[in-house]
Scaffold this motif. Sequence first.
Motif, mmCIF file in Angstrom:
data_model
loop_
_atom_site.group_PDB
_atom_site.id
_atom_site.type_symbol
_atom_site.label_atom_id
_atom_site.label_comp_id
_atom_site.label_asym_id
_atom_site.label_seq_id
_atom_site.Cartn_x
_atom_site.Cartn_y
_atom_site.Cartn_z
ATOM 1 N N SER A 269 0.540 -1.132 -0.054
ATOM 2 C CA SER A 269 -0.200 0.125 -0.305
ATOM 3 C C SER A 269 0.993 1.209 -0.193
ATOM 4 N N ASP A 270 0.554 2.368 -0.807
ATOM 5 C CA ASP A 270 1.449 3.489 -1.116
ATOM 6 C C ASP A 270 0.958 4.542 0.767
ATOM 7 N N VAL A 271 -0.518 3.807 0.983
ATOM 8 C CA VAL A 271 -0.130 4.357 2.934
ATOM 9 C C VAL A 271 -1.246 6.029 1.493
ATOM 10 N N GLY A 272 -2.089 6.445 0.688
ATOM 11 C CA GLY A 272 -1.818 7.433 0.100
ATOM 12 C C GLY A 272 -2.906 8.473 0.665
ATOM 13 N N SER A 273 -4.100 8.092 1.755
ATOM 14 C CA SER A 273 -4.494 8.469 2.246
ATOM 15 C C SER A 273 -5.178 8.707 3.455
ATOM 16 N N TRP A 274 -5.669 9.086 4.401
ATOM 17 C CA TRP A 274 -6.587 8.115 5.695
ATOM 18 C C TRP A 274 -7.157 7.290 5.181
ATOM 19 N N VAL A 316 -21.709 7.549 15.699
ATOM 20 C CA VAL A 316 -21.237 8.192 14.477
ATOM 21 C C VAL A 316 -20.396 7.033 14.003
ATOM 22 N N LYS A 317 -20.788 6.872 12.702
ATOM 23 C CA LYS A 317 -19.727 5.968 11.508
ATOM 24 C C LYS A 317 -19.609 6.540 10.196
ATOM 25 N N ASP A 318 -18.959 5.834 9.743
ATOM 26 C CA ASP A 318 -18.327 5.775 8.337
ATOM 27 C C ASP A 318 -17.866 7.772 8.608
ATOM 28 N N LEU A 319 -16.759 7.530 9.466
ATOM 29 C CA LEU A 319 -16.095 8.999 9.618
ATOM 30 C C LEU A 319 -14.702 8.484 9.614
ATOM 31 N N ILE A 320 -13.779 10.109 9.023
ATOM 32 C CA ILE A 320 -12.354 9.837 9.443
ATOM 33 C C ILE A 320 -12.307 10.885 11.081
ATOM 34 N N VAL A 321 -11.348 11.097 11.540
ATOM 35 C CA VAL A 321 -11.649 12.079 12.362
ATOM 36 C C VAL A 321 -10.019 11.824 13.139
ATOM 37 N N ILE A 322 -9.198 13.151 13.030
ATOM 38 C CA ILE A 322 -7.718 12.921 12.939
ATOM 39 C C ILE A 322 -7.536 14.191 13.959
ATOM 40 N N VAL A 328 -7.563 19.686 13.771
ATOM 41 C CA VAL A 328 -8.833 18.218 14.365
ATOM 42 C C VAL A 328 -8.990 18.284 12.377
ATOM 43 N N LEU A 329 -9.486 17.186 12.056
ATOM 44 C CA LEU A 329 -9.812 17.011 10.713
ATOM 45 C C LEU A 329 -10.793 15.740 10.525
ATOM 46 N N ILE A 330 -12.187 16.442 10.165
ATOM 47 C CA ILE A 330 -13.405 15.280 10.249
ATOM 48 C C ILE A 330 -14.202 15.185 8.437
ATOM 49 N N MET A 331 -14.452 13.964 8.548
ATOM 50 C CA MET A 331 -14.576 14.224 7.154
ATOM 51 C C MET A 331 -15.538 12.633 7.042
ATOM 52 N N PRO A 332 -15.604 12.581 5.830
ATOM 53 C CA PRO A 332 -16.404 11.022 6.126
ATOM 54 C C PRO A 332 -15.510 9.828 5.042
ATOM 55 N N ARG A 333 -15.538 9.079 5.459
ATOM 56 C CA ARG A 333 -14.850 7.839 4.757
ATOM 57 C C ARG A 333 -15.232 7.985 3.371
ATOM 58 N N GLY A 334 -14.242 8.003 2.685
ATOM 59 C CA GLY A 334 -14.262 7.770 1.183
ATOM 60 C C GLY A 334 -14.223 9.084 0.503
ATOM 61 N N SER A 335 -13.491 10.564 1.391
ATOM 62 C CA SER A 335 -13.708 11.971 0.875
ATOM 63 C C SER A 335 -12.602 12.008 0.981
ATOM 64 N N SER A 336 -10.871 11.037 1.341
ATOM 65 C CA SER A 336 -10.175 11.748 1.316
ATOM 66 C C SER A 336 -9.249 12.257 0.730
ATOM 67 N N GLN A 337 -9.379 11.976 -0.636
ATOM 68 C CA GLN A 337 -8.406 12.672 -1.483
ATOM 69 C C GLN A 337 -8.777 13.760 -1.580
#
Length: 359
Positions: A269-274, A316-322, A328-337
Amino acid sequence: MTSHITPVILSGGSGTRLWPMSRAAKPKQLLALTSTDSMLQLTARRSSDDTRFDRPLVVGNARHAEMIEEQLEAISLPAASLVLEPAGRNTAPAIALAALLTRPDAILLVMPSDHVINDVSAFRAAIETAVPLVEDGWLVTFGIAPTAPDTGYGYIRRGETLAPGIERVEKFVEKPDRATAEAYLAEGCYSWNGGIFLFRADAYLVELGRHAPEMLAAVRESLDKGVRQGQRVYPEEAAFKAAPSDSIDYAVMEKADRVAVVPVDMGWSDVGSWDALHEIAPRDEAGNAEHGEIVSIDTSNCLLRTDGPLVAAIGVKDLIVIATGDAVLIMPRGSSQDVKRAIEKLKASGHVTLDRSSL
């Protein structure tokens, strides 16, 4: 006699797709994202067998010199040379620096410093498959076994078999749309382009001189006018900046005649996104990947990571929280690009959060 291989670790990237943890001051490859080791340390460990590999040559950003040295010394794998780029010029000039600093007949294993390879034995077996052709002057890349019709990677179309386990590269293909990627997987003769290469230093320099002579001349001049201090090599800034900025794929691999690919399934994996990190990280029974001080209640399929304050996620579900000490970064999973949209807005406002270390 078995030829020794010189690992060339490319550590010049900024890794902004993993903001807010990855910053210009401490980018992705210097972070411990998938284990207690940093990505750079994991990369160095893959070629730590001194019966087969020489000490690594690292090409990195001058501002990260001390961190690179400290991390490699911590795992007892100090670099034979640390080449410090005065400016980013993409991978083709960076690799030229390494090739010019080694013996002409040296076999170079070129690796990005920020990839994950879970099956190191499969990777090393693929290297051994490639060595005979490399010794004969071929340029070899490693084709990653695709696991999905991913539109985020370039692809390699494999052609005739040259030897067991190794095929001629028929063509490199740009990142496709979804339908094209699905067709590639159905056809079965495409691999992802993982950006890992094996070739002799002189073979690379011959092809670079043929297809990008101005680049080779600029890099050579930067070393001729540069300075060496112990293991550190400082190319001269003006000459290096005169080199066109281009990737090895565009400058050399797509134009050379004798290019081969070893298809390999090695847990890459290039670990190119969250999202990519969530996919490869250990997850609990609710599908959550958690790191740091986290409290999660009635929460599922989330990536929750903090190196700063406690994070509590409830219902909550399907979130990325960093979370870091200052962002602080908050966004839906699948949107990390889409992190790049935040980066662009921060750049436009001149925000210092982009540049300083968050740790």
